[in-house]
Design a protein around this motif. Structure first.
Motif, PDB file in Angstrom:
ATOM      1  N   LEU A   1     -25.101  32.848 -47.950  1.00  0.00           N
ATOM      2  CA  LEU A   1     -25.155  33.703 -46.764  1.00  0.00           C
ATOM      3  C   LEU A   1     -26.624  33.908 -46.436  1.00  0.00           C
ATOM      4  CD1 LEU A   1     -23.022  35.125 -45.042  1.00  0.00           C
ATOM      5  CD2 LEU A   1     -23.379  37.160 -46.411  1.00  0.00           C
ATOM      6  N   ARG A   2     -27.017  33.563 -45.195  1.00  0.00           N
ATOM      7  CA  ARG A   2     -28.430  33.631 -44.801  1.00  0.00           C
ATOM      8  C   ARG A   2     -28.577  34.115 -43.369  1.00  0.00           C
ATOM      9  NH1 ARG A   2     -30.614  27.753 -46.364  1.00  0.00           N
ATOM     10  NH2 ARG A   2     -29.357  27.362 -44.556  1.00  0.00           N
ATOM     11  N   ASP A   3     -29.811  34.430 -43.066  1.00  0.00           N
ATOM     12  CA  ASP A   3     -30.188  34.743 -41.692  1.00  0.00           C
ATOM     13  C   ASP A   3     -30.379  33.419 -40.950  1.00  0.00           C
ATOM     14  OD1 ASP A   3     -31.211  35.909 -39.387  1.00  0.00           O
ATOM     15  OD2 ASP A   3     -33.242  35.975 -40.181  1.00  0.00           O
ATOM     16  N   TRP A   4     -29.787  33.323 -39.773  1.00  0.00           N
ATOM     17  CA  TRP A   4     -29.928  32.107 -38.966  1.00  0.00           C
ATOM     18  C   TRP A   4     -30.121  32.521 -37.519  1.00  0.00           C
ATOM     19  CZ3 TRP A   4     -26.784  29.131 -35.448  1.00  0.00           C
ATOM     20  CH2 TRP A   4     -27.235  27.819 -35.274  1.00  0.00           C
ATOM     21  N   HIS A   5     -31.318  32.372 -37.023  1.00  0.00           N
ATOM     22  CA  HIS A   5     -31.677  32.757 -35.647  1.00  0.00           C
ATOM     23  C   HIS A   5     -31.323  34.212 -35.354  1.00  0.00           C
ATOM     24  CE1 HIS A   5     -32.710  28.645 -34.729  1.00  0.00           C
ATOM     25  NE2 HIS A   5     -31.518  28.227 -35.146  1.00  0.00           N
ATOM     26  N   GLY A   6     -31.592  35.077 -36.356  1.00  0.00           N
ATOM     27  CA  GLY A   6     -31.370  36.505 -36.164  1.00  0.00           C
ATOM     28  C   GLY A   6     -29.948  36.969 -36.369  1.00  0.00           C
ATOM     29  N   ARG A   7     -29.073  36.077 -36.791  1.00  0.00           N
ATOM     30  CA  ARG A   7     -27.673  36.453 -37.035  1.00  0.00           C
ATOM     31  C   ARG A   7     -27.272  36.045 -38.441  1.00  0.00           C
ATOM     32  NH1 ARG A   7     -24.479  34.333 -31.918  1.00  0.00           N
ATOM     33  NH2 ARG A   7     -22.729  35.209 -33.038  1.00  0.00           N
ATOM     34  N   LEU A   8     -26.221  36.666 -38.918  1.00  0.00           N
ATOM     35  CA  LEU A   8     -25.673  36.382 -40.237  1.00  0.00           C
ATOM     36  C   LEU A   8     -24.904  35.069 -40.180  1.00  0.00           C
ATOM     37  CD1 LEU A   8     -25.461  37.787 -42.998  1.00  0.00           C
ATOM     38  CD2 LEU A   8     -23.362  38.820 -42.200  1.00  0.00           C
ATOM     39  N   ALA A   9     -25.194  34.146 -41.117  1.00  0.00           N
ATOM     40  CA  ALA A   9     -24.542  32.839 -41.084  1.00  0.00           C
ATOM     41  C   ALA A   9     -24.174  32.397 -42.493  1.00  0.00           C
ATOM     42  CB  ALA A   9     -25.457  31.809 -40.446  1.00  0.00           C
ATOM     43  N   LEU A  10     -23.104  31.616 -42.581  1.00  0.00           N
ATOM     44  CA  LEU A  10     -22.609  31.082 -43.843  1.00  0.00           C
ATOM     45  C   LEU A  10     -22.921  29.595 -43.904  1.00  0.00           C
ATOM     46  CD1 LEU A  10     -20.906  31.571 -46.432  1.00  0.00           C
ATOM     47  CD2 LEU A  10     -18.935  30.832 -45.083  1.00  0.00           C
ATOM     48  N   PHE A  11     -23.571  29.177 -44.983  1.00  0.00           N
ATOM     49  CA  PHE A  11     -23.909  27.780 -45.196  1.00  0.00           C
ATOM     50  C   PHE A  11     -23.190  27.277 -46.435  1.00  0.00           C
ATOM     51  CE2 PHE A  11     -27.332  29.486 -42.728  1.00  0.00           C
ATOM     52  CZ  PHE A  11     -27.743  28.454 -41.913  1.00  0.00           C
ATOM     53  N   GLU A  12     -22.811  26.001 -46.433  1.00  0.00           N
ATOM     54  CA  GLU A  12     -22.247  25.403 -47.634  1.00  0.00           C
ATOM     55  C   GLU A  12     -23.380  25.153 -48.609  1.00  0.00           C
ATOM     56  OE1 GLU A  12     -19.059  23.093 -47.958  1.00  0.00           O
ATOM     57  OE2 GLU A  12     -18.300  23.336 -45.941  1.00  0.00           O
ATOM     58  N   SER A  13     -23.048  24.976 -49.877  1.00  0.00           N
ATOM     59  CA  SER A  13     -24.084  24.778 -50.881  1.00  0.00           C
ATOM     60  C   SER A  13     -24.884  23.516 -50.586  1.00  0.00           C
ATOM     61  CB  SER A  13     -23.459  24.672 -52.265  1.00  0.00           C
ATOM     62  OG  SER A  13     -22.636  23.532 -52.329  1.00  0.00           O
ATOM     63  N   GLY A  14     -26.076  23.499 -51.101  1.00  0.00           N
ATOM     64  CA  GLY A  14     -26.965  22.385 -50.797  1.00  0.00           C
ATOM     65  C   GLY A  14     -27.907  22.782 -49.682  1.00  0.00           C
ATOM     66  N   GLU A  15     -28.536  21.826 -49.097  1.00  0.00           N
ATOM     67  CA  GLU A  15     -29.512  22.080 -48.037  1.00  0.00           C
ATOM     68  C   GLU A  15     -28.903  21.826 -46.656  1.00  0.00           C
ATOM     69  OE1 GLU A  15     -32.549  23.361 -48.443  1.00  0.00           O
ATOM     70  OE2 GLU A  15     -32.070  23.557 -50.557  1.00  0.00           O
TER      71      GLU A  15
ATOM     72  N   LYS B   1     -28.218  22.164 -42.930  1.00  0.00           N
ATOM     73  CA  LYS B   1     -29.076  22.611 -41.838  1.00  0.00           C
ATOM     74  C   LYS B   1     -28.304  23.419 -40.801  1.00  0.00           C
ATOM     75  CE  LYS B   1     -32.270  18.741 -42.221  1.00  0.00           C
ATOM     76  NZ  LYS B   1     -33.198  19.187 -43.133  1.00  0.00           N
ATOM     77  N   GLN B   2     -27.031  23.145 -40.671  1.00  0.00           N
ATOM     78  CA  GLN B   2     -26.191  23.873 -39.721  1.00  0.00           C
ATOM     79  C   GLN B   2     -25.213  24.765 -40.488  1.00  0.00           C
ATOM     80  OE1 GLN B   2     -26.358  23.900 -36.342  1.00  0.00           O
ATOM     81  NE2 GLN B   2     -28.219  22.678 -36.585  1.00  0.00           N
ATOM     82  N   PRO B   3     -25.021  25.991 -40.020  1.00  0.00           N
ATOM     83  CA  PRO B   3     -24.085  26.881 -40.712  1.00  0.00           C
ATOM     84  C   PRO B   3     -22.633  26.477 -40.481  1.00  0.00           C
ATOM     85  CG  PRO B   3     -24.962  27.931 -38.755  1.00  0.00           C
ATOM     86  CD  PRO B   3     -25.675  26.632 -38.896  1.00  0.00           C
ATOM     87  N   VAL B   4     -21.806  26.850 -41.427  1.00  0.00           N
ATOM     88  CA  VAL B   4     -20.364  26.647 -41.304  1.00  0.00           C
ATOM     89  C   VAL B   4     -19.788  27.684 -40.345  1.00  0.00           C
ATOM     90  CG1 VAL B   4     -18.182  26.643 -42.577  1.00  0.00           C
ATOM     91  CG2 VAL B   4     -20.249  25.753 -43.644  1.00  0.00           C
ATOM     92  N   GLU B   5     -20.278  28.924 -40.476  1.00  0.00           N
ATOM     93  CA  GLU B   5     -19.839  30.010 -39.595  1.00  0.00           C
ATOM     94  C   GLU B   5     -21.041  30.882 -39.252  1.00  0.00           C
ATOM     95  OE1 GLU B   5     -16.207  32.230 -40.519  1.00  0.00           O
ATOM     96  OE2 GLU B   5     -15.940  30.834 -42.193  1.00  0.00           O
ATOM     97  N   VAL B   6     -21.034  31.408 -38.049  1.00  0.00           N
ATOM     98  CA  VAL B   6     -22.053  32.368 -37.615  1.00  0.00           C
ATOM     99  C   VAL B   6     -21.308  33.636 -37.216  1.00  0.00           C
ATOM    100  CG1 VAL B   6     -23.907  32.860 -35.997  1.00  0.00           C
ATOM    101  CG2 VAL B   6     -23.564  30.525 -36.813  1.00  0.00           C
ATOM    102  N   TYR B   7     -21.770  34.767 -37.728  1.00  0.00           N
ATOM    103  CA  TYR B   7     -21.074  36.036 -37.496  1.00  0.00           C
ATOM    104  C   TYR B   7     -21.830  36.882 -36.479  1.00  0.00           C
ATOM    105  CZ  TYR B   7     -18.838  34.495 -41.755  1.00  0.00           C
ATOM    106  OH  TYR B   7     -18.165  33.755 -42.691  1.00  0.00           O
TER     107      TYR B   7
END
Length: 98
Positions: free
Chosen positions: A40-54, A56-62
């Motif tokens: 779970l990370r910050d992505w362009h000022g919003r909460l986003a879920l990324f799969e493990s690894g590197e 680059k695009q989130p799976v979900e943006v909240y």
């Protein structure tokens, strides 16, 4: 007689030291951390879920804007919060107001 007590005390200390060394050498200090499958990370000022690894695009943006969160949460999200499963994700999302 006092020398006997000193030798007995020294023997007990040596046995205690040997036992503690044996315990620490047979058992690792820290178990390895399980690998997380999500982050779970910050992505362009919003909460986003990324799969493990590197990824680059989130799976979900909240719809949670990170600048509205407390500073400690923002710092944790900038570093990335590793998650093992969807249950942890759901608990964190509830904490963040979703």
């Amino acid at each position: 007689m006092p020398k006997v007590w000193i030798y007995l005390l020294a023997l007990l200390c040596a046995l205690g030291l040997a036992a503690s060394v044996a315990v620490f050498t047979l058992r690792p200090f820290e178990a390895e951390a399980p690998e997380s499958s999500y982050t779970l990370r910050d992505w362009h000022g919003r909460l986003a879920l990324f799969e493990s690894g590197e990824a680059k695009q989130p799976v979900e943006v909240y719809d949670v804007y990170t600048h509205l969160l407390p500073e400690n949460d923002v710092l944790s999200l900038q570093a990335g919060i590793p998650l093992e499963n969807r249950e942890q994700l759901q608990r964190l999302l509830e904490d963040f107001g979703l």
